[in-house]
Scaffold this active site. Structure first.
Site, PDB file in Angstrom:
ATOM      1  N   CYS A 133       0.836  -1.203   0.000  1.00  0.00           N
ATOM      2  CA  CYS A 133       0.000   0.000   0.000  1.00  0.00           C
ATOM      3  C   CYS A 133       0.871   1.252   0.000  1.00  0.00           C
ATOM      4  CB  CYS A 133      -0.930   0.004   1.216  1.00  0.00           C
ATOM      5  SG  CYS A 133      -2.001   1.454   1.319  1.00  0.00           S
ATOM      6  N   CYS A 136      -0.408   4.064   2.243  1.00  0.00           N
ATOM      7  CA  CYS A 136      -0.166   3.812   3.669  1.00  0.00           C
ATOM      8  C   CYS A 136       1.288   4.052   4.050  1.00  0.00           C
ATOM      9  CB  CYS A 136      -0.537   2.367   4.016  1.00  0.00           C
ATOM     10  SG  CYS A 136      -2.197   1.842   3.537  1.00  0.00           S
ATOM     11  N   ASP A 137       2.223   3.610   3.202  1.00  0.00           N
ATOM     12  CA  ASP A 137       3.623   3.532   3.616  1.00  0.00           C
ATOM     13  C   ASP A 137       4.596   4.381   2.810  1.00  0.00           C
ATOM     14  OD1 ASP A 137       2.828   1.651   5.534  1.00  0.00           O
ATOM     15  OD2 ASP A 137       3.069  -0.018   4.135  1.00  0.00           O
TER      16      ASP A 137
END
Length: 322
Positions: A133, A136-137
């Site tokens: 992701c 997300c990261d």
């Protein structure tokens, strides 16, 4: 007989449980025996969930959501659902070890699973440079050199997004052409930070405590090579977890559970769905949580209407005949 059973223990499931429990519905939440908490259990720092300005570890966030749901009266059972029967007024849910449960309504919040490469080091280095992701990261890879595996729209979107943070982004694809849409290809080809590694597949990931390099194999010649990177984003698709509802609930062309408009209502009365299992696009913890809210409110409204109808029917039965 339960009022409501929630299947799934990610942000959608636990948020639905919080709302249902606060409404006095005493929900039963069935979490997987091995994957309780969903994909966030494999995530380290979560910085984009509202209310945590310093960030929070994925497992800690899920623990807090569970604690909040249980505080208001949710019963959580760590067991796997093996089959469901959703038609009719009484919904039946069978589990592997805890027996069979019945309820007047069911919420599916089973999420989706990222497709993985199937490498041992992929699991070992998850959260240590391996991610599924970018949203997300991506922030954690500022000025780093990273690789994205895949050739579809999601891979191009991930690679383009990651150029906001990374110094260099390699796109590793097993063929010599992409399956992504033309506009997504043009964006990736036009980005100076993106370099394509054609006809290559990842066969290994090097690094003791963090990703250091990818081991590649040429899909045409079989030649092996090494690509030094500090991160690997796997973008080869994801699959909504809908195996329990095949033949019972309508699915979309993307394979997700079909719902009516912005609601959580499926094609069967008293059956609702929320989170990534209905969302092929955003797949964020916060959007899943919001979707869980919708499902709980829809279920509460459905149950209230049932109670009202039963009360009116009972009242009619008590009226003496003239």
């Amino acid at each position: 007989m339960r009022e409501i059973i929630i299947i799934g223990s990610g942000p959608a499931g636990f948020t639905a449980a919080i709302y249902a429990a606060r409404a006095g519905l005493k929900p039963l939440l069935l979490a997987s025996s091995v994957e309780a908490g969903g994909e966030l259990m494999n995530t380290t720092e979560v910085e984009n969930f509202p209310g945590f300005p310093e960030g929070i570890q994925g497992p800690e966030l899920m623990m807090k959501l569970q604690e909040q749901a249980e505080k208001f009266g949710t019963e959580v059972i760590l067991d796997d659902v093996t089959s469901v029967h959703l038609e009719g007024d009484v919904k039946t849910v069978e589990t592997g070890y805890s027996g069979t449960f019945e309820a007047r309504s069911v919420i599916f919040a089973t999420g989706s699973a990222y497709r993985k490469l199937g490498l041992h080091d992929e699991e070992r280095l998850s959260g240590r440079g391996v991610s599924w992701c970018a949203t997300c990261d991506g922030f954690f890879f500022k000025t780093k050199t990273i690789a994205v595996v895949g050739g579809g729209d999601s891979a191009m979107e991930e690679a383009t997004f990651l150029t906001r943070f990374a110094e260099k982004v390699y796109v590793v694809h097993r063929k010599d052409s992409l399956r992504a849409s033309k506009i997504m290809q043009e964006r990736a080809f036009g980005n100076d930070k993106i370099e394509f590694v054609w006809n290559s597949e990842v066969v290994g990931i090097s690094g003791e405590n963090a990703v250091e390099a990818l081991n590649l194999r040429d899909t045409v010649t079989g030649e092996l090579s090494e690509l030094p990177v500090q991160g690997l984003f796997v973008a080869i698709g994801n699959d909504p977890r809908v195996h329990l509802v095949h033949g019972q609930l309508d699915l979309t062309a993307d394979g997700t559970i079909a719902v009516q408009g912005r609601s959580s209502k499926t094609n069967l009365s008293g059956v609702f769905a929320a989170g990534d299992v209905i969302d092929p696009h955003y797949r964020q913890a916060v959007t899943a949580a919001a979707s869980g809210t919708v499902a709980a409110l829809d279920a509460e409204e459905f149950l209230a209407a049932l109670d009202q109808a039963e009360a009116e029917l009972h009242a009619d039965d008590l009226v003496p005949a003239k």
